[in-house]
Design a protein around this motif. Sequence first.
Motif, mmCIF file in Angstrom:
data_model
loop_
_atom_site.group_PDB
_atom_site.id
_atom_site.type_symbol
_atom_site.label_atom_id
_atom_site.label_comp_id
_atom_site.label_asym_id
_atom_site.label_seq_id
_atom_site.Cartn_x
_atom_site.Cartn_y
_atom_site.Cartn_z
ATOM 1 N N VAL A 38 19.279 38.726 21.793
ATOM 2 C CA VAL A 38 19.213 39.949 20.990
ATOM 3 C C VAL A 38 19.366 41.206 21.828
ATOM 4 O O VAL A 38 19.433 42.314 21.290
ATOM 5 C CB VAL A 38 17.886 40.011 20.210
ATOM 6 N N SER A 39 19.442 41.053 23.144
ATOM 7 C CA SER A 39 19.591 42.197 24.039
ATOM 8 C C SER A 39 21.033 42.435 24.479
ATOM 9 O O SER A 39 21.327 43.477 25.081
ATOM 10 C CB SER A 39 18.711 41.998 25.275
ATOM 11 N N HIS A 40 21.914 41.496 24.212
ATOM 12 C CA HIS A 40 23.298 41.604 24.663
ATOM 13 C C HIS A 40 24.256 41.318 23.499
ATOM 14 O O HIS A 40 24.050 40.375 22.742
ATOM 15 C CB HIS A 40 23.576 40.633 25.808
ATOM 16 N N GLY A 41 25.326 42.120 23.414
ATOM 17 C CA GLY A 41 26.165 42.063 22.225
ATOM 18 C C GLY A 41 27.485 41.341 22.354
ATOM 19 O O GLY A 41 28.292 41.371 21.429
ATOM 20 N N SER A 42 27.735 40.673 23.489
ATOM 21 C CA SER A 42 29.049 40.048 23.675
ATOM 22 C C SER A 42 28.930 38.553 23.960
ATOM 23 O O SER A 42 28.752 38.150 25.108
ATOM 24 C CB SER A 42 29.801 40.709 24.833
ATOM 25 N N PRO A 43 29.063 37.703 22.932
ATOM 26 C CA PRO A 43 29.079 36.262 23.158
ATOM 27 C C PRO A 43 30.480 35.719 23.443
ATOM 28 O O PRO A 43 30.628 34.548 23.772
ATOM 29 C CB PRO A 43 28.553 35.705 21.836
ATOM 30 N N ALA A 44 31.509 36.568 23.304
ATOM 31 C CA ALA A 44 32.894 36.100 23.420
ATOM 32 C C ALA A 44 33.701 37.047 24.303
ATOM 33 O O ALA A 44 34.517 37.828 23.817
ATOM 34 C CB ALA A 44 33.525 35.987 22.038
ATOM 35 N N PRO A 45 33.490 37.003 25.623
ATOM 36 C CA PRO A 45 34.220 37.925 26.506
ATOM 37 C C PRO A 45 35.727 37.767 26.416
ATOM 38 O O PRO A 45 36.465 38.729 26.619
ATOM 39 C CB PRO A 45 33.701 37.569 27.900
ATOM 40 N N GLU A 46 36.197 36.556 26.092
ATOM 41 C CA GLU A 46 37.649 36.357 26.021
ATOM 42 C C GLU A 46 38.282 37.205 24.930
ATOM 43 O O GLU A 46 39.445 37.627 25.043
ATOM 44 C CB GLU A 46 37.971 34.873 25.814
ATOM 45 N N ILE A 47 37.544 37.480 23.851
ATOM 46 C CA ILE A 47 38.068 38.347 22.792
ATOM 47 C C ILE A 47 38.065 39.797 23.257
ATOM 48 O O ILE A 47 39.051 40.539 23.075
ATOM 49 C CB ILE A 47 37.254 38.184 21.498
ATOM 50 N N LEU A 48 36.972 40.213 23.877
ATOM 51 C CA LEU A 48 36.897 41.590 24.370
ATOM 52 C C LEU A 48 37.942 41.871 25.442
ATOM 53 O O LEU A 48 38.506 42.967 25.499
ATOM 54 C CB LEU A 48 35.504 41.863 24.926
ATOM 55 N N VAL A 49 38.223 40.893 26.301
ATOM 56 C CA VAL A 49 39.219 41.105 27.349
ATOM 57 C C VAL A 49 40.565 41.493 26.738
ATOM 58 O O VAL A 49 41.230 42.429 27.197
ATOM 59 C CB VAL A 49 39.356 39.853 28.236
ATOM 60 N N GLY A 50 40.967 40.781 25.686
ATOM 61 C CA GLY A 50 42.225 41.106 25.029
ATOM 62 C C GLY A 50 42.221 42.495 24.422
ATOM 63 O O GLY A 50 43.196 43.251 24.543
ATOM 64 N N ARG A 51 41.125 42.856 23.758
ATOM 65 C CA ARG A 51 41.039 44.179 23.146
ATOM 66 C C ARG A 51 41.022 45.281 24.212
ATOM 67 O O ARG A 51 41.700 46.309 24.070
ATOM 68 C CB ARG A 51 39.791 44.265 22.271
ATOM 69 N N LEU A 52 40.281 45.069 25.279
ATOM 70 C CA LEU A 52 40.190 46.084 26.321
ATOM 71 C C LEU A 52 41.519 46.254 27.058
ATOM 72 O O LEU A 52 41.878 47.367 27.451
ATOM 73 C CB LEU A 52 39.083 45.737 27.306
ATOM 74 N N ALA A 53 42.230 45.165 27.250
ATOM 75 C CA ALA A 53 43.548 45.272 27.880
ATOM 76 C C ALA A 53 44.490 46.102 27.018
ATOM 77 O O ALA A 53 45.301 46.880 27.531
ATOM 78 C CB ALA A 53 44.126 43.884 28.132
#
Length: 332
Positions: free
Chosen positions: A44-59
């Motif tokens: 409940v303290s961290h909001g990213s269970p799927a870094p692979e999805i965020l990597v694509g969005r951030l790129a």
Amino acid sequence: MLDQSPLVSGGTPADALRNTIDLARHADRLGYHRYWVAGHHSMVSHGSPAPEILVGRLAMETSGIRVGSGGVLLSLYQPLKVAEVFRTLHVLYPDRVDLGIGRSPGGLPLAAKALGQQRLPTEAEFQAKLGDLLGFLLGFPPEHEFADVDVMPSSPGAPPVWLLGSSTQSALMAAANGLPYSYAHFINPGGTVEAITAYRSSFRPSVYASSPQVILGIGVYCAETSAEAQRIFATQRLFRRWAVENHLSRLPSPAEALEALTTGADPLADEHFPWPRYAVGAPDEVHAQISAMASSLEVDEVIAMASIHDHKARVRSYELLAEVFRLPAMKF
């Protein structure tokens, strides 16, 4: 920069992810070299269970900075699937994606069980999964049972693989596989010197890295004044106490933290390490702390992590850090 997408009191998980996207844009503009996103499950303290999805969005949201996982928890996933995901990202964003691999379960045991991990893998079992992942990315010997598996989308090269860790055991595994190594000093400051020394002395050159490469991960809390830096750092001090007590919660505000810290144990009072886990202070103070540590340990890069309640204060902390280290800011 390492972003754990912290959930804060008064905010929502959606806010945490929007803040991650916004912070990555700032990192790109400010001249940071890498932006890695962490992965945690059922916390409940961290909001990213799927870094692979965020990597694509951030790129997609940035233009020059490298983006990557800090990291994908290989214990919980099948190597082929991880290779497919990151090869796809590599094809979409050539030479900008890093694959950071973590060895921990990344959350509570029940969440790990729900993801199919009945127990922590042994060192040999994890090494087998890591070996398969590297084979899927860069090819297996002809006699290997997976040699005829075509990992799509096919393309030249593969994303660099970094092994993440906070122990001598992880350092030796990175060295044995010839991988670059990222050490989480902010997790285990007592083991930093031993782990980095073991990594360098045991490193075996490979197709992944011809020589040892070390990233050092530290917590950084920077503000215009020392007093303000200590105020925003109060959030992490209280969160650290909660972590020691195995109490998970959203990041408190500085006011909430300072009030709570007037009673109870100081979570950092008994820490006496050669280098503190957090660099806290005004820009010149933080610059001196980080520079001395990086020089002494002879690391190649420093990756900064800041769990700060107010998003504007977190952005400002990284702005001041970029200014004092004279990072090459992008011109728009």
